[in-house]
Write a protein that holds these residues in place. Structure first.
Motif, PDB file in Angstrom:
ATOM      1  N   LYS A  71      -0.788  10.029  -5.911  1.00  0.00           N
ATOM      2  CA  LYS A  71      -0.539  10.389  -4.527  1.00  0.00           C
ATOM      3  C   LYS A  71       0.701   9.674  -3.995  1.00  0.00           C
ATOM      4  O   LYS A  71       1.032   8.570  -4.420  1.00  0.00           O
ATOM      5  N   LEU A  72       1.339  10.308  -3.024  1.00  0.00           N
ATOM      6  CA  LEU A  72       2.560   9.766  -2.445  1.00  0.00           C
ATOM      7  C   LEU A  72       2.323   8.379  -1.859  1.00  0.00           C
ATOM      8  O   LEU A  72       3.150   7.465  -2.038  1.00  0.00           O
ATOM      9  N   GLU A  73       1.192   8.186  -1.199  1.00  0.00           N
ATOM     10  CA  GLU A  73       0.921   6.896  -0.553  1.00  0.00           C
ATOM     11  C   GLU A  73       0.716   5.770  -1.569  1.00  0.00           C
ATOM     12  O   GLU A  73       0.769   4.586  -1.212  1.00  0.00           O
ATOM     13  N   GLN A  74       0.464   6.143  -2.819  1.00  0.00           N
ATOM     14  CA  GLN A  74       0.338   5.127  -3.860  1.00  0.00           C
ATOM     15  C   GLN A  74       1.701   4.608  -4.314  1.00  0.00           C
ATOM     16  O   GLN A  74       1.808   3.509  -4.854  1.00  0.00           O
ATOM     17  N   VAL A  75       2.711   5.405  -4.105  1.00  0.00           N
ATOM     18  CA  VAL A  75       4.045   5.092  -4.618  1.00  0.00           C
ATOM     19  C   VAL A  75       4.964   4.510  -3.555  1.00  0.00           C
ATOM     20  O   VAL A  75       5.800   3.653  -3.842  1.00  0.00           O
ATOM     21  N   THR A  76       4.806   4.963  -2.328  1.00  0.00           N
ATOM     22  CA  THR A  76       5.754   4.553  -1.286  1.00  0.00           C
ATOM     23  C   THR A  76       5.842   3.045  -1.061  1.00  0.00           C
ATOM     24  O   THR A  76       6.939   2.548  -0.743  1.00  0.00           O
ATOM     25  N   PRO A  77       4.761   2.266  -1.218  1.00  0.00           N
ATOM     26  CA  PRO A  77       4.920   0.815  -1.032  1.00  0.00           C
ATOM     27  C   PRO A  77       5.931   0.202  -1.992  1.00  0.00           C
ATOM     28  O   PRO A  77       6.615  -0.765  -1.650  1.00  0.00           O
ATOM     29  N   VAL A  78       6.046   0.764  -3.197  1.00  0.00           N
ATOM     30  CA  VAL A  78       7.007   0.245  -4.176  1.00  0.00           C
ATOM     31  C   VAL A  78       8.430   0.441  -3.667  1.00  0.00           C
ATOM     32  O   VAL A  78       9.250  -0.479  -3.677  1.00  0.00           O
ATOM     33  N   GLY A  79       8.710   1.660  -3.222  1.00  0.00           N
ATOM     34  CA  GLY A  79      10.049   1.928  -2.694  1.00  0.00           C
ATOM     35  C   GLY A  79      10.359   1.099  -1.472  1.00  0.00           C
ATOM     36  O   GLY A  79      11.475   0.607  -1.302  1.00  0.00           O
ATOM     37  N   GLU A  80       9.353   0.895  -0.617  1.00  0.00           N
ATOM     38  CA  GLU A  80       9.571   0.131   0.612  1.00  0.00           C
ATOM     39  C   GLU A  80       9.902  -1.326   0.331  1.00  0.00           C
ATOM     40  O   GLU A  80      10.826  -1.887   0.932  1.00  0.00           O
ATOM     41  N   VAL A  81       9.180  -1.965  -0.604  1.00  0.00           N
ATOM     42  CA  VAL A  81       9.442  -3.384  -0.862  1.00  0.00           C
ATOM     43  C   VAL A  81      10.788  -3.581  -1.575  1.00  0.00           C
ATOM     44  O   VAL A  81      11.485  -4.576  -1.342  1.00  0.00           O
ATOM     45  N   VAL A  82      11.153  -2.635  -2.434  1.00  0.00           N
ATOM     46  CA  VAL A  82      12.460  -2.730  -3.090  1.00  0.00           C
ATOM     47  C   VAL A  82      13.571  -2.614  -2.046  1.00  0.00           C
ATOM     48  O   VAL A  82      14.558  -3.358  -2.072  1.00  0.00           O
ATOM     49  N   ALA A  83      13.397  -1.685  -1.107  1.00  0.00           N
ATOM     50  CA  ALA A  83      14.380  -1.516  -0.044  1.00  0.00           C
ATOM     51  C   ALA A  83      14.477  -2.761   0.831  1.00  0.00           C
ATOM     52  O   ALA A  83      15.579  -3.167   1.231  1.00  0.00           O
ATOM     53  N   ARG A  84      13.348  -3.378   1.128  1.00  0.00           N
ATOM     54  CA  ARG A  84      13.354  -4.605   1.929  1.00  0.00           C
ATOM     55  C   ARG A  84      14.107  -5.722   1.206  1.00  0.00           C
ATOM     56  O   ARG A  84      14.866  -6.471   1.818  1.00  0.00           O
ATOM     57  N   LEU A  85      13.875  -5.818  -0.095  1.00  0.00           N
ATOM     58  CA  LEU A  85      14.502  -6.880  -0.868  1.00  0.00           C
ATOM     59  C   LEU A  85      16.017  -6.720  -0.920  1.00  0.00           C
ATOM     60  O   LEU A  85      16.750  -7.697  -0.783  1.00  0.00           O
ATOM     61  N   LEU A  86      16.486  -5.497  -1.081  1.00  0.00           N
ATOM     62  CA  LEU A  86      17.921  -5.259  -1.291  1.00  0.00           C
ATOM     63  C   LEU A  86      18.659  -4.832  -0.024  1.00  0.00           C
ATOM     64  O   LEU A  86      19.869  -4.621  -0.071  1.00  0.00           O
ATOM     65  N   SER A  87      17.948  -4.708   1.087  1.00  0.00           N
ATOM     66  CA  SER A  87      18.586  -4.315   2.345  1.00  0.00           C
ATOM     67  C   SER A  87      19.640  -5.352   2.751  1.00  0.00           C
ATOM     68  O   SER A  87      19.442  -6.556   2.572  1.00  0.00           O
ATOM     69  N   PRO A  88      20.767  -4.901   3.291  1.00  0.00           N
ATOM     70  CA  PRO A  88      21.145  -3.509   3.593  1.00  0.00           C
ATOM     71  C   PRO A  88      22.040  -2.896   2.525  1.00  0.00           C
ATOM     72  O   PRO A  88      22.793  -1.958   2.798  1.00  0.00           O
ATOM     73  N   HIS A  89      22.000  -3.430   1.322  1.00  0.00           N
ATOM     74  CA  HIS A  89      22.967  -3.036   0.296  1.00  0.00           C
ATOM     75  C   HIS A  89      22.470  -1.942  -0.636  1.00  0.00           C
ATOM     76  O   HIS A  89      23.188  -1.569  -1.562  1.00  0.00           O
ATOM     77  N   ALA A  90      21.250  -1.435  -0.427  1.00  0.00           N
ATOM     78  CA  ALA A  90      20.735  -0.444  -1.366  1.00  0.00           C
ATOM     79  C   ALA A  90      19.998   0.680  -0.656  1.00  0.00           C
ATOM     80  O   ALA A  90      19.312   0.470   0.346  1.00  0.00           O
ATOM     81  N   GLU A  91      20.146   1.863  -1.206  1.00  0.00           N
ATOM     82  CA  GLU A  91      19.384   3.032  -0.793  1.00  0.00           C
ATOM     83  C   GLU A  91      18.298   3.258  -1.842  1.00  0.00           C
ATOM     84  O   GLU A  91      18.573   3.211  -3.041  1.00  0.00           O
ATOM     85  N   VAL A  92      17.079   3.473  -1.384  1.00  0.00           N
ATOM     86  CA  VAL A  92      15.966   3.735  -2.300  1.00  0.00           C
ATOM     87  C   VAL A  92      15.447   5.133  -1.988  1.00  0.00           C
ATOM     88  O   VAL A  92      15.112   5.449  -0.841  1.00  0.00           O
ATOM     89  N   VAL A  93      15.377   5.960  -3.029  1.00  0.00           N
ATOM     90  CA  VAL A  93      14.980   7.358  -2.848  1.00  0.00           C
ATOM     91  C   VAL A  93      13.816   7.690  -3.774  1.00  0.00           C
ATOM     92  O   VAL A  93      13.856   7.379  -4.972  1.00  0.00           O
ATOM     93  N   LEU A  94      12.790   8.307  -3.225  1.00  0.00           N
ATOM     94  CA  LEU A  94      11.654   8.757  -4.015  1.00  0.00           C
ATOM     95  C   LEU A  94      11.683  10.277  -4.066  1.00  0.00           C
ATOM     96  O   LEU A  94      11.594  10.951  -3.042  1.00  0.00           O
ATOM     97  N   HIS A  95      11.833  10.808  -5.281  1.00  0.00           N
ATOM     98  CA  HIS A  95      11.917  12.252  -5.473  1.00  0.00           C
ATOM     99  C   HIS A  95      10.584  12.793  -5.974  1.00  0.00           C
ATOM    100  O   HIS A  95       9.966  12.212  -6.877  1.00  0.00           O
TER     101      HIS A  95
END
Length: 207
Positions: A2-26
């Motif tokens: 499910k999407l909600e199982q995956v989105t936390p991964v993208g969110e924490v990666v984005a937090r770690l690398l912000s503001p220098h990275a774009e994280v996209v879930l396809h």
């Protein structure tokens, strides 16, 4: 998966690398963007992923790709990685992409390279009367020669070093004693004792 199982991964990666990275879930089933954080590319959720090569990629037996280069429309260069996320049946459900903007790192690299460039010598007109410079250079040279830090110099080492500083005229400078004592990490009384010993040895030297 499910999407909600995956989105936390993208969110924490984005937090770690912000503001220098774009994280996209396809979403591989719809070939559309399911979620995006810090959208450097200006893309939005629901837009086509344009991952037409997904079937080919998922047949290679690899689920992690990169780093590989990408470029934004404004010319900024990115370093990107992608991961294929599979469900319990082994089917590719999502593709997570992390696109790091190299601009800040390349700027920092150029800045550090500039600081590391050779520098010219000190202008004599400014430093020829600065005895503290001579003090610091003499102590730095001596500890490098001995291979030990100042606090580990032996009594004999300190006597020898004070002899050199005295011969260089450092100890004849006004208010030099407290500065030299602090640099050698000894008390003033200890410095006077060591200096007396150094001068005694100097006078006893037939050279």
């Amino acid at each position: 998966m499910k999407l909600e199982q995956v989105t936390p991964v993208g969110e924490v990666v984005a937090r770690l690398l912000s503001p220098h990275a774009e994280v996209v879930l396809h979403d591989s089933a719809t070939d559309r963007i399911a979620a995006i954080w810090n959208p450097l590319s200006g893309r939005e959720v629901g837009e086509p992923s344009l991952l037409g090569e997904l079937d080919e990629l998922t047949e290679t037996g690899r689920d992690a790709y990169g780093p590989y280069p990408k470029v934004l429309p404004d010319g900024r260069r990115l370093s990107s990685v992608s991961a294929v996320l599979r469900d319990d049946a082994g089917t590719a459900a999502y593709v997570l992409c992390v696109n790091v903007d190299r601009t800040a790192f390349e700027t920092a690299s150029r800045l550090l390279a500039a600081f590391a460039a050779p520098v010219s010598g000190q202008p004599r007109v400014l430093f020829e009367h600065d005895w503290t410079e001579k003090l610091n250079e003499s102590i730095a040279g001596y500890v490098q020669e001995r291979g030990v830090p100042v606090e580990r110099l032996s009594r004999a080492d300190r006597v020898e070093l004070l002899g050199r500083l005295d011969a260089a005229g450092v100890l004849s400078q006004r208010r030099s004693v407290p500065t030299v004592a602090r640099a050698l990490q000894v008390s003033r009384s200890a410095l006077y004792q060591l200096l007396a010993e150094a001068r005694k040895e100097s006078h006893a030297d037939p050279a």
